[in-house]
Design a protein around this motif. Structure first.
Motif, mmCIF file in Angstrom:
data_model
loop_
_atom_site.group_PDB
_atom_site.id
_atom_site.type_symbol
_atom_site.label_atom_id
_atom_site.label_comp_id
_atom_site.label_asym_id
_atom_site.label_seq_id
_atom_site.Cartn_x
_atom_site.Cartn_y
_atom_site.Cartn_z
ATOM 1 N N ASP A 1 0.934 -1.380 -0.239
ATOM 2 C CA ASP A 1 -0.055 0.016 0.090
ATOM 3 C C ASP A 1 0.966 1.289 -0.103
ATOM 4 O OD1 ASP A 1 -2.277 -1.252 -0.034
ATOM 5 O OD2 ASP A 1 -2.536 -1.302 1.944
ATOM 6 N N ARG A 2 2.126 1.287 0.809
ATOM 7 C CA ARG A 2 2.889 2.493 1.021
ATOM 8 C C ARG A 2 3.483 2.729 -0.466
ATOM 9 N NH1 ARG A 2 3.973 0.417 6.020
ATOM 10 N NH2 ARG A 2 5.907 -0.311 5.555
ATOM 11 N N MET A 3 3.851 1.412 -1.083
ATOM 12 C CA MET A 3 4.455 1.483 -2.419
ATOM 13 C C MET A 3 3.319 2.342 -3.512
ATOM 14 S SD MET A 3 6.379 -2.040 -2.210
ATOM 15 C CE MET A 3 6.759 -2.260 -3.898
ATOM 16 N N LEU A 4 2.485 1.844 -3.406
ATOM 17 C CA LEU A 4 1.071 2.454 -4.351
ATOM 18 C C LEU A 4 1.151 3.760 -4.172
ATOM 19 C CD1 LEU A 4 -1.392 -0.451 -4.438
ATOM 20 C CD2 LEU A 4 0.347 0.114 -6.205
ATOM 21 N N LYS A 5 1.123 4.168 -2.584
ATOM 22 C CA LYS A 5 0.991 5.594 -2.389
ATOM 23 C C LYS A 5 2.293 6.454 -2.926
ATOM 24 C CE LYS A 5 -0.603 8.170 1.668
ATOM 25 N NZ LYS A 5 -0.294 8.298 2.966
#
Ligand code: URA
Length: 291
Positions: free
Chosen positions: A164-168
């Motif tokens: 999720d943090r990578m996508l963000k």
């Protein structure tokens, strides 16, 4: 523990701790089974059945008594007569079930009732997908872990939170990405899925990709990349390389990426993942005319 008394609470906790360290973290049944005896009983039932009625169809109970997949290569088979054939038959029935699904809901229902993959018996629930089925990006991981098995949602544990943090980092979240796994049931103790389990589940994930029809397909980790893209290279070599993934309606752009679970173990390699995410963002922005 004494010779006369049963195990104490402390002993039981000690044993459970040892099980957990050995990777035994799921209870399949409350009572032990002698699978050899069950198999022998099933064989004699079959022999008795075919002697009294040679036309009788095979009993479903017989197939249930043996694992649907062949053992990992090199490991001795409990059912050597059944192993190879059952994988082929299971993969064929997976192809038929997957092909007949016209929507993602039908595909989920087909998986819910598919009983030719032994992983289904040890998993708590099916982990089908998360995110937006209309997204232009689809990410596919290897198989659910313990958190996903409990919740039924892919990538919700520590590696999912990192994902999720990578996508963000490139301005995305799960409303813009569809997420699934090559294997939709958790392998016991998070072991690597066997080639046979992958072969059986492949028709389903292939159909899921077809039904979503993404423009961009991210294969998270070496297993997903090798299974979906046929790459023979290890993930450190394959990552970041675009290739084509043919769909009935168009050709998607596919890229292997480092799996977030690997990045948790090797944080120094996050810079490689960052490069791949930026490459995705650049290609996608350019295609949308935002470049
Ligand atoms: N790892 C995966 O490959 N998939 C998940 O859903 C969770 C962890």
């Amino acid at each position: 523990m004494t010779d006369h008394d049963g195990p104490t609470r402390g002993d039981a906790i000690e044993i459970l701790r040892w099980y957990a360290e050995m990777g035994i973290d799921a209870v399949v049944d409350a009572t032990p089974h002698d699978r050899f005896a069950e198999h022998r009983a099933a064989l004699s039932l079959r022999e008795a059945g075919s002697a009294s009625n040679p036309q009788a169809p095979a009993r479903p109970a017989l197939t249930a008594a043996r694992p649907a997949v062949a053992p990992v290569s090199g490991a001795p088979s409990l059912f050597p007569d059944a192993a190879a054939g059952s994988t082929t038959e299971a993969a064929q029935s997976a192809r038929e079930a997957a092909a007949s699904a016209r929507t993602l809901d039908e595909l989920r229902a087909a998986l819910e009732s598919f009983d030719s993959c032994a992983l289904r018996a040890t998993a708590t629930r099916l982990v089908f997908a998360d995110g937006n089925p209309a997204a232009d990006i689809m990410a596919v991981g290897e198989a659910p872990g313990a958190d996903e098995d409990r919740s039924g949602v892919p990538f919700v544990g520590r590696s999912g939170q990192l994902f999720d943090r990578m996508l963000k980092a490139i301005g995305l979240d799960r409303t813009q990405v569809y997420i699934a796994n090559v294997i939709p049931w958790r392998p016991p103790g998070n072991r690597t899925p066997t080639p046979q389990e992958i072969a059986i589940c492949l028709p389903f994930i292939a159909r899921q990709i077809e039904l979503v029809g993404p423009r961009y397909l991210l294969c998270l980790g070496g297993s997903a990349a090798q299974t979906l893209l046929g790459t023979k290279d290890g993930i450190l070599r394959a990552r970041g390389r675009w290739s084509d993934y043919a769909l009935p309606s168009h050709t998607a752009r596919a890229m292997p990426m480092l799996h977030p679970a690997y990045l948790l173990r090797q944080p120094a390699h996050k810079k490689l993942a960052w490069r791949d995410l930026l490459a995705l963002k650049l290609v996608r922005d350019a295609a949308m005319g935002n470049g």
